[in-house]
Design a protein around this motif. Structure first.
Motif, PDB file in Angstrom:
ATOM      1  N   ALA A 101       0.863  -1.173  -0.005  1.00  0.00           N
ATOM      2  CA  ALA A 101      -0.269  -0.030  -0.011  1.00  0.00           C
ATOM      3  C   ALA A 101       0.723   1.098  -0.015  1.00  0.00           C
ATOM      4  N   PRO A 102       0.416   2.231  -0.581  1.00  0.00           N
ATOM      5  CA  PRO A 102       0.906   3.687  -0.536  1.00  0.00           C
ATOM      6  C   PRO A 102       1.454   3.987   1.250  1.00  0.00           C
ATOM      7  N   LEU A 103       2.711   4.636   0.986  1.00  0.00           N
ATOM      8  CA  LEU A 103       3.069   5.050   2.315  1.00  0.00           C
ATOM      9  C   LEU A 103       2.624   6.447   2.605  1.00  0.00           C
ATOM     10  N   LEU A 104       1.967   6.680   3.546  1.00  0.00           N
ATOM     11  CA  LEU A 104       1.506   7.938   4.126  1.00  0.00           C
ATOM     12  C   LEU A 104       2.370   8.549   5.341  1.00  0.00           C
ATOM     13  N   HIS A 105       3.276   9.661   5.079  1.00  0.00           N
ATOM     14  CA  HIS A 105       4.121   9.848   6.017  1.00  0.00           C
ATOM     15  C   HIS A 105       4.510  11.418   5.796  1.00  0.00           C
ATOM     16  N   GLY A 106       4.420  12.127   6.887  1.00  0.00           N
ATOM     17  CA  GLY A 106       5.037  13.673   6.982  1.00  0.00           C
ATOM     18  C   GLY A 106       4.351  14.351   5.794  1.00  0.00           C
ATOM     19  N   GLY A 107       3.046  14.225   5.470  1.00  0.00           N
ATOM     20  CA  GLY A 107       2.346  14.808   4.513  1.00  0.00           C
ATOM     21  C   GLY A 107       2.689  14.484   3.162  1.00  0.00           C
ATOM     22  N   TYR A 108       3.173  13.268   2.977  1.00  0.00           N
ATOM     23  CA  TYR A 108       3.383  12.679   1.816  1.00  0.00           C
ATOM     24  C   TYR A 108       2.766  11.363   1.329  1.00  0.00           C
ATOM     25  N   GLU A 109       2.306  11.170   0.246  1.00  0.00           N
ATOM     26  CA  GLU A 109       1.679   9.859  -0.094  1.00  0.00           C
ATOM     27  C   GLU A 109       2.675   9.377  -1.258  1.00  0.00           C
ATOM     28  N   VAL A 110       3.380   8.334  -0.928  1.00  0.00           N
ATOM     29  CA  VAL A 110       4.340   7.360  -1.643  1.00  0.00           C
ATOM     30  C   VAL A 110       4.000   6.267  -2.058  1.00  0.00           C
ATOM     31  N   VAL A 111       3.928   6.137  -3.647  1.00  0.00           N
ATOM     32  CA  VAL A 111       3.334   4.885  -4.144  1.00  0.00           C
ATOM     33  C   VAL A 111       4.733   4.219  -4.380  1.00  0.00           C
ATOM     34  N   TRP A 112       4.912   2.975  -4.121  1.00  0.00           N
ATOM     35  CA  TRP A 112       6.080   2.318  -4.145  1.00  0.00           C
ATOM     36  C   TRP A 112       6.233   0.730  -4.428  1.00  0.00           C
ATOM     37  N   ARG A 113       7.122  -0.058  -4.531  1.00  0.00           N
ATOM     38  CA  ARG A 113       7.299  -1.574  -4.781  1.00  0.00           C
ATOM     39  C   ARG A 113       8.469  -1.825  -4.131  1.00  0.00           C
ATOM     40  N   CYS A 114       8.522  -3.277  -3.749  1.00  0.00           N
ATOM     41  CA  CYS A 114       9.675  -3.916  -3.185  1.00  0.00           C
ATOM     42  C   CYS A 114      10.661  -3.974  -4.178  1.00  0.00           C
ATOM     43  N   PRO A 115      11.981  -3.596  -3.792  1.00  0.00           N
ATOM     44  CA  PRO A 115      13.219  -3.791  -4.674  1.00  0.00           C
ATOM     45  C   PRO A 115      13.054  -5.342  -5.410  1.00  0.00           C
ATOM     46  N   SER A 116      13.335  -5.463  -6.575  1.00  0.00           N
ATOM     47  CA  SER A 116      13.695  -6.870  -7.475  1.00  0.00           C
ATOM     48  C   SER A 116      14.988  -6.954  -7.454  1.00  0.00           C
ATOM     49  N   TYR A 117      15.667  -8.126  -8.164  1.00  0.00           N
ATOM     50  CA  TYR A 117      16.691  -8.341  -8.610  1.00  0.00           C
ATOM     51  C   TYR A 117      17.387  -7.548  -9.821  1.00  0.00           C
ATOM     52  N   ARG A 118      16.062  -7.079 -10.742  1.00  0.00           N
ATOM     53  CA  ARG A 118      16.514  -6.498 -11.848  1.00  0.00           C
ATOM     54  C   ARG A 118      16.896  -4.835 -11.312  1.00  0.00           C
ATOM     55  N   ASP A 119      16.425  -4.598 -10.203  1.00  0.00           N
ATOM     56  CA  ASP A 119      16.790  -3.345  -9.711  1.00  0.00           C
ATOM     57  C   ASP A 119      18.145  -3.456  -9.077  1.00  0.00           C
ATOM     58  N   LEU A 120      18.438  -4.241  -8.287  1.00  0.00           N
ATOM     59  CA  LEU A 120      19.852  -4.703  -7.673  1.00  0.00           C
ATOM     60  C   LEU A 120      21.063  -4.825  -9.201  1.00  0.00           C
ATOM     61  N   GLN A 121      20.618  -5.394 -10.012  1.00  0.00           N
ATOM     62  CA  GLN A 121      21.627  -5.400 -10.999  1.00  0.00           C
ATOM     63  C   GLN A 121      21.911  -3.934 -11.785  1.00  0.00           C
ATOM     64  N   ARG A 148       3.388  12.323  -3.929  1.00  0.00           N
ATOM     65  CA  ARG A 148       2.665  13.600  -3.811  1.00  0.00           C
ATOM     66  C   ARG A 148       2.481  14.461  -2.142  1.00  0.00           C
ATOM     67  N   HIS A 149       2.745  15.415  -2.315  1.00  0.00           N
ATOM     68  CA  HIS A 149       2.569  16.214  -0.932  1.00  0.00           C
ATOM     69  C   HIS A 149       1.248  16.627  -0.767  1.00  0.00           C
ATOM     70  N   GLU A 150       0.686  16.618   0.337  1.00  0.00           N
ATOM     71  CA  GLU A 150      -0.731  17.265   0.591  1.00  0.00           C
ATOM     72  C   GLU A 150      -0.928  18.688   0.246  1.00  0.00           C
ATOM     73  N   GLU A 151       0.379  19.266   0.265  1.00  0.00           N
ATOM     74  CA  GLU A 151      -0.052  20.929  -0.191  1.00  0.00           C
ATOM     75  C   GLU A 151       0.318  20.972  -1.615  1.00  0.00           C
ATOM     76  N   SER A 152       0.594  20.225  -2.426  1.00  0.00           N
ATOM     77  CA  SER A 152       0.783  20.108  -3.817  1.00  0.00           C
ATOM     78  C   SER A 152      -0.158  19.302  -4.593  1.00  0.00           C
ATOM     79  N   ALA A 153      -0.807  19.892  -5.656  1.00  0.00           N
ATOM     80  CA  ALA A 153      -1.343  19.013  -6.693  1.00  0.00           C
ATOM     81  C   ALA A 153      -0.683  18.244  -7.568  1.00  0.00           C
ATOM     82  N   LYS A 154       0.621  18.539  -7.706  1.00  0.00           N
ATOM     83  CA  LYS A 154       1.365  18.030  -8.542  1.00  0.00           C
ATOM     84  C   LYS A 154       2.130  16.774  -8.108  1.00  0.00           C
TER      85      LYS A 154
END
Length: 255
Positions: A101-121, A148-154
């Protein structure tokens, strides 16, 4: 997660293919060889822990659950022995989150995924990636899909735009979502009593067993080919118990 048993010829093929490969290439080749899941994603694109689980099962199939090794104490350079259980570590597999699920912290919403071996390479190929801090930053950058920050629409997709506290929270979330991605062992040196942490490199354990099995298969082929005139294909086509029985006849262990 299911894994398939490797035939003797496949073990030798993997040994030939992977002996000069990088750590990441070797881990993926071994994982792909035993992968018997219905997952449409190749191992390279799954969370790192999914590959680790495949390698743990490969180790179990070849040598059992116990993984024993030694490391050098960073204080006195003495030898420290340790052991881990593949079976116990596999108990963490159910905690891996493939679509976090997205991380909600410090006014930020972060959409993320777990690292893969392709990322490590990809990170390993970047200049300066051998620096731990830079490597971690590059890996996080690849795994942030949008923020996205809660104070920014971008919305942005740059992990580098995150403040330190949010980056730390995201790192913690990644570790919790994939507990098999970075396995560490807490150790105490028996000589100087220094407490330290060592990496548990499951890929290295699995490769050591493939290499050991490959060497033994070559010795078996050599012995049986010399004595019976069989080809390598004919020797490898024998079941393991049958092949072992013929070797025991040659060594005088089987009357």
């Amino acid at each position: 997660m299911a894994v398939r048993a490797l035939l003797s010829g496949e073990v030798l093929g993997l040994w030939d293919e992977c002996r000069d490969a990088s750590r990441e290439e070797r881990a993926l080749a071994l994982a792909a060889a035993v992968d018997d899941s219905a997952d449409s994603l190749p191992p390279a694109d799954r969370p790192v822990g999914r590959v680790t689980a495949l390698l743990l099962r490969l180790h179990q199939a070849l040598a059992g659950a116990r993984m024993a090794a030694t490391v050098s104490c960073p204080g006195c350079r003495g030898t420290v022995e340790f052991a881990a259980s593949a079976e116990a570590l596999l108990g963490l597999e159910d905690k891996i989150v493939d679509c976090p699920a997205p991380l909600l912290h410090g006014g930020y919403e972060v959409v993320w995924r777990c690292p893969s071996y392709r990322d490590l390479q990809a990170v390993a190929e970047q200049p300066g990636a051998d620096d731990p801090d830079l490597g971690a930053a590059l890996l996080l950058e690849r795994c942030v899909l949008s923020l996205r920050h809660e104070e920014s629409a971008k919305a942005s997709a740059r992990g580098a735009d995150l403040p330190g506290a949010v980056r730390e929270a995201l790192t913690d979330a990644m570790a919790a979502a994939d507990p098999l991605a970075d396995l560490l062992v807490d150790l105490r040196c028996p000589d100087c009593e220094l407490e330290f942490t060592a990496d548990l490199d499951v890929a290295a354990f699995a490769w050591a067993e493939v290499e050991c099995r490959g060497r033994q298969l070559l010795l078996d082929v050599d012995a049986l080919a010399r004595s019976y005139g069989w080809s390598e294909r004919e020797v490898l086509a024998l079941s393991e118990p049958r092949r072992a029985s013929y070797v025991r006849i040659l060594t005088g262990e089987l009357p």
